[in-house]
Design a protein around this motif. Sequence first.
Motif, PDB file in Angstrom:
ATOM      1  N   ASP A   1       0.836  -1.193   0.000  1.00 17.26           N
ATOM      2  CA  ASP A   1       0.000   0.000   0.000  1.00 17.26           C
ATOM      3  C   ASP A   1       0.878   1.253   0.000  1.00 17.26           C
ATOM      4  OD1 ASP A   1      -2.832   1.094   2.016  1.00 17.26           O
ATOM      5  OD2 ASP A   1      -2.509   0.982  -0.152  1.00 17.26           O
ATOM      6  N   VAL A   2       0.557   2.179  -0.880  1.00 15.23           N
ATOM      7  CA  VAL A   2       1.358   3.392  -1.010  1.00 15.23           C
ATOM      8  C   VAL A   2       1.175   4.277   0.198  1.00 15.23           C
ATOM      9  CG1 VAL A   2       1.752   5.460  -2.377  1.00 15.23           C
ATOM     10  CG2 VAL A   2       1.138   3.322  -3.510  1.00 15.23           C
ATOM     11  N   LYS A   3       2.295   4.800   0.697  1.00 12.26           N
ATOM     12  CA  LYS A   3       2.212   5.705   1.824  1.00 12.26           C
ATOM     13  C   LYS A   3       2.950   6.985   1.476  1.00 12.26           C
ATOM     14  CE  LYS A   3       1.194   6.587   6.184  1.00 12.26           C
ATOM     15  NZ  LYS A   3      -0.190   6.759   6.642  1.00 12.26           N
ATOM     16  N   VAL A   4       2.196   8.092   1.479  1.00 13.83           N
ATOM     17  CA  VAL A   4       2.783   9.409   1.282  1.00 13.83           C
ATOM     18  C   VAL A   4       2.583  10.165   2.577  1.00 13.83           C
ATOM     19  CG1 VAL A   4       2.718  11.531  -0.062  1.00 13.83           C
ATOM     20  CG2 VAL A   4       2.262   9.337  -1.187  1.00 13.83           C
ATOM     21  N   THR A   5       3.673  10.557   3.203  1.00 12.13           N
ATOM     22  CA  THR A   5       3.614  11.176   4.523  1.00 12.13           C
ATOM     23  C   THR A   5       4.073  12.623   4.450  1.00 12.13           C
ATOM     24  OG1 THR A   5       4.111   9.036   5.554  1.00 12.13           O
ATOM     25  CG2 THR A   5       4.388  11.004   6.908  1.00 12.13           C
ATOM     26  N   GLN A   6       3.210  13.504   4.939  1.00 10.53           N
ATOM     27  CA  GLN A   6       3.567  14.914   5.044  1.00 10.53           C
ATOM     28  C   GLN A   6       3.884  15.208   6.496  1.00 10.53           C
ATOM     29  OE1 GLN A   6       0.274  16.002   1.729  1.00 10.53           O
ATOM     30  NE2 GLN A   6       1.261  17.775   2.685  1.00 10.53           N
ATOM     31  N   SER A   7       4.965  15.937   6.723  1.00 10.87           N
ATOM     32  CA  SER A   7       5.533  16.035   8.067  1.00 10.87           C
ATOM     33  C   SER A   7       4.609  16.714   9.072  1.00 10.87           C
ATOM     34  CB  SER A   7       6.873  16.776   8.015  1.00 10.87           C
ATOM     35  OG  SER A   7       6.715  18.024   7.376  1.00 10.87           O
ATOM     36  N   SER A   8       3.803  17.669   8.614  1.00  6.09           N
ATOM     37  CA  SER A   8       2.929  18.379   9.548  1.00  6.09           C
ATOM     38  C   SER A   8       1.504  18.376   9.033  1.00  6.09           C
ATOM     39  CB  SER A   8       3.388  19.828   9.728  1.00  6.09           C
ATOM     40  OG  SER A   8       4.732  19.904  10.137  1.00  6.09           O
ATOM     41  N   ARG A   9       0.525  18.193   9.907  1.00  5.30           N
ATOM     42  CA  ARG A   9      -0.877  18.326   9.505  1.00  5.30           C
ATOM     43  C   ARG A   9      -1.323  19.781   9.550  1.00  5.30           C
ATOM     44  NH1 ARG A   9      -4.153  13.842   9.367  1.00  5.30           N
ATOM     45  NH2 ARG A   9      -5.520  15.272   8.258  1.00  5.30           N
ATOM     46  N   TYR A  10      -0.824  20.512  10.566  1.00  6.84           N
ATOM     47  CA  TYR A  10      -1.175  21.912  10.725  1.00  6.84           C
ATOM     48  C   TYR A  10       0.103  22.700  11.019  1.00  6.84           C
ATOM     49  CZ  TYR A  10      -5.818  19.942  11.325  1.00  6.84           C
ATOM     50  OH  TYR A  10      -6.975  19.251  11.139  1.00  6.84           O
ATOM     51  N   LEU A  11       0.167  23.895  10.432  1.00  9.98           N
ATOM     52  CA  LEU A  11       1.352  24.732  10.618  1.00  9.98           C
ATOM     53  C   LEU A  11       0.912  26.181  10.621  1.00  9.98           C
ATOM     54  CD1 LEU A  11       4.307  23.826  10.843  1.00  9.98           C
ATOM     55  CD2 LEU A  11       4.542  24.176   8.376  1.00  9.98           C
ATOM     56  N   VAL A  12       1.446  26.968  11.564  1.00 10.56           N
ATOM     57  CA  VAL A  12       1.153  28.397  11.615  1.00 10.56           C
ATOM     58  C   VAL A  12       2.487  29.137  11.568  1.00 10.56           C
ATOM     59  CG1 VAL A  12       0.102  30.272  12.907  1.00 10.56           C
ATOM     60  CG2 VAL A  12      -0.920  27.995  12.981  1.00 10.56           C
ATOM     61  N   LYS A  13       2.624  30.035  10.614  1.00 15.47           N
ATOM     62  CA  LYS A  13       3.857  30.790  10.436  1.00 15.47           C
ATOM     63  C   LYS A  13       3.528  32.277  10.279  1.00 15.47           C
ATOM     64  CE  LYS A  13       6.707  27.285  10.424  1.00 15.47           C
ATOM     65  NZ  LYS A  13       7.775  27.135  11.449  1.00 15.47           N
ATOM     66  N   ARG A  14       4.557  33.093  10.337  1.00 19.52           N
ATOM     67  CA  ARG A  14       4.367  34.538  10.210  1.00 19.52           C
ATOM     68  C   ARG A  14       4.825  35.028   8.837  1.00 19.52           C
ATOM     69  NH1 ARG A  14       2.347  36.813  14.341  1.00 19.52           N
ATOM     70  NH2 ARG A  14       2.544  35.916  16.409  1.00 19.52           N
ATOM     71  N   THR A  15       4.234  36.121   8.417  1.00 19.99           N
ATOM     72  CA  THR A  15       4.608  36.759   7.156  1.00 19.99           C
ATOM     73  C   THR A  15       6.112  37.008   7.116  1.00 19.99           C
ATOM     74  OG1 THR A  15       2.462  37.858   7.110  1.00 19.99           O
ATOM     75  CG2 THR A  15       4.153  38.732   5.655  1.00 19.99           C
ATOM     76  N   GLY A  16       6.726  36.664   5.981  1.00 16.02           N
ATOM     77  CA  GLY A  16       8.148  36.882   5.793  1.00 16.02           C
ATOM     78  C   GLY A  16       9.033  35.714   6.200  1.00 16.02           C
ATOM     79  N   GLU A  17       8.476  34.762   6.935  1.00 11.53           N
ATOM     80  CA  GLU A  17       9.270  33.605   7.333  1.00 11.53           C
ATOM     81  C   GLU A  17       9.553  32.703   6.151  1.00 11.53           C
ATOM     82  OE1 GLU A  17       7.021  32.505  11.366  1.00 11.53           O
ATOM     83  OE2 GLU A  17       8.799  31.263  11.035  1.00 11.53           O
ATOM     84  N   LYS A  18      10.630  31.946   6.241  1.00  9.20           N
ATOM     85  CA  LYS A  18      10.921  30.899   5.267  1.00  9.20           C
ATOM     86  C   LYS A  18      10.313  29.606   5.819  1.00  9.20           C
ATOM     87  CE  LYS A  18      14.659  29.190   2.338  1.00  9.20           C
ATOM     88  NZ  LYS A  18      16.085  29.372   1.959  1.00  9.20           N
ATOM     89  N   SER A  82       3.723  34.698   2.605  1.00  6.92           N
ATOM     90  CA  SER A  82       2.758  35.801   2.572  1.00  6.92           C
ATOM     91  C   SER A  82       1.376  35.254   2.894  1.00  6.92           C
ATOM     92  CB  SER A  82       2.760  36.475   1.193  1.00  6.92           C
ATOM     93  OG  SER A  82       2.347  35.563   0.203  1.00  6.92           O
ATOM     94  N   THR A  83       0.456  36.140   3.282  1.00  9.78           N
ATOM     95  CA  THR A  83      -0.866  35.699   3.724  1.00  9.78           C
ATOM     96  C   THR A  83      -1.631  34.982   2.618  1.00  9.78           C
ATOM     97  OG1 THR A  83      -1.731  37.903   3.258  1.00  9.78           O
ATOM     98  CG2 THR A  83      -1.069  37.450   5.529  1.00  9.78           C
ATOM     99  N   ASN A  84      -1.353  35.314   1.356  1.00  8.06           N
ATOM    100  CA  ASN A  84      -2.079  34.642   0.266  1.00  8.06           C
ATOM    101  C   ASN A  84      -1.570  33.228   0.008  1.00  8.06           C
ATOM    102  OD1 ASN A  84       0.294  35.049  -1.145  1.00  8.06           O
ATOM    103  ND2 ASN A  84      -0.552  36.540  -2.574  1.00  8.06           N
ATOM    104  N   GLN A  85      -0.591  32.798   0.792  1.00  5.62           N
ATOM    105  CA  GLN A  85      -0.126  31.420   0.724  1.00  5.62           C
ATOM    106  C   GLN A  85      -0.757  30.554   1.815  1.00  5.62           C
ATOM    107  OE1 GLN A  85       4.168  32.389   0.626  1.00  5.62           O
ATOM    108  NE2 GLN A  85       4.207  31.446  -1.420  1.00  5.62           N
ATOM    109  N   THR A  86      -1.680  31.120   2.560  1.00  5.10           N
ATOM    110  CA  THR A  86      -2.486  30.325   3.483  1.00  5.10           C
ATOM    111  C   THR A  86      -3.350  29.382   2.667  1.00  5.10           C
ATOM    112  OG1 THR A  86      -2.550  31.988   5.239  1.00  5.10           O
ATOM    113  CG2 THR A  86      -4.375  30.419   5.146  1.00  5.10           C
ATOM    114  N   SER A  87      -3.193  28.082   2.904  1.00  5.58           N
ATOM    115  CA  SER A  87      -3.861  27.105   2.051  1.00  5.58           C
ATOM    116  C   SER A  87      -3.649  25.700   2.611  1.00  5.58           C
ATOM    117  CB  SER A  87      -3.291  27.182   0.630  1.00  5.58           C
ATOM    118  OG  SER A  87      -4.005  26.351  -0.266  1.00  5.58           O
TER     119      SER A  87
END
Lengths: 114, 115
Positions: A1-18, A82-87
Amino acid sequence: DVKVTQSSRYLVKRTGEKVFLECVQDMDHENMFWYRQDPGLGLRLIYFSYDVKMKEKGDIPEGYSVSREKKERFSLILESASTNQTSMYLCASSSGDRVYQPQHFGDGTRLSIL
Amino acid sequence: DQQVKQNSPSLSVQEGRISILNCDYTNSMFDYFLWYKKYPAEGPTFLISISSIKDKNEDGRFTVFLNKSAKHLSLHIVPSQPGDSAVYFCAASARLKGGSEKLVFGKGTKLTVNP
């Protein structure tokens, strides 16, 4: 069975952060993809990779970059968030076999940029 | 320019009845069409696909029909069950360099199956 794992389910960051979003697949797939999903817009392709160290732009690459140093891992980088990358961000992988194989998705990372 | 269109944002059916989800596309170069199901807080799950050289593919309760002349495909779910309630995405595949592909997605149809 294929397993694709994304490291975080939820993430909150600030504008300008990498911001780094990580994705790992365990099926030795050649192809990996990053999408974002927004209400009323469906899934849109940001970047994809068909081999290690190879990367190609999708439909909406602006503001993003990617890294694929190992076959199983594909990272999405928001250079200056940037805020428009909230998704919702979705990673997928697929085999490069001649016989068609569908893409398999991870469970997504819901990213909020404040 | 939307290449894959799902014109119905939502659909509601009774348990046991047929659900028909529709999808239209504009690009004749697509070579595969897929349906994905998505529950809230989960990634899309592959459901069924059809090659552009076929007109029907069946897998249990799920059947996909392709009408190339009309550039139209549909997903039939018979009989519908409450667990089928989800957002369904239609996607079309175009080949890219390196043997990879690009999936172009519709905006999704939210199916609700009422007990």
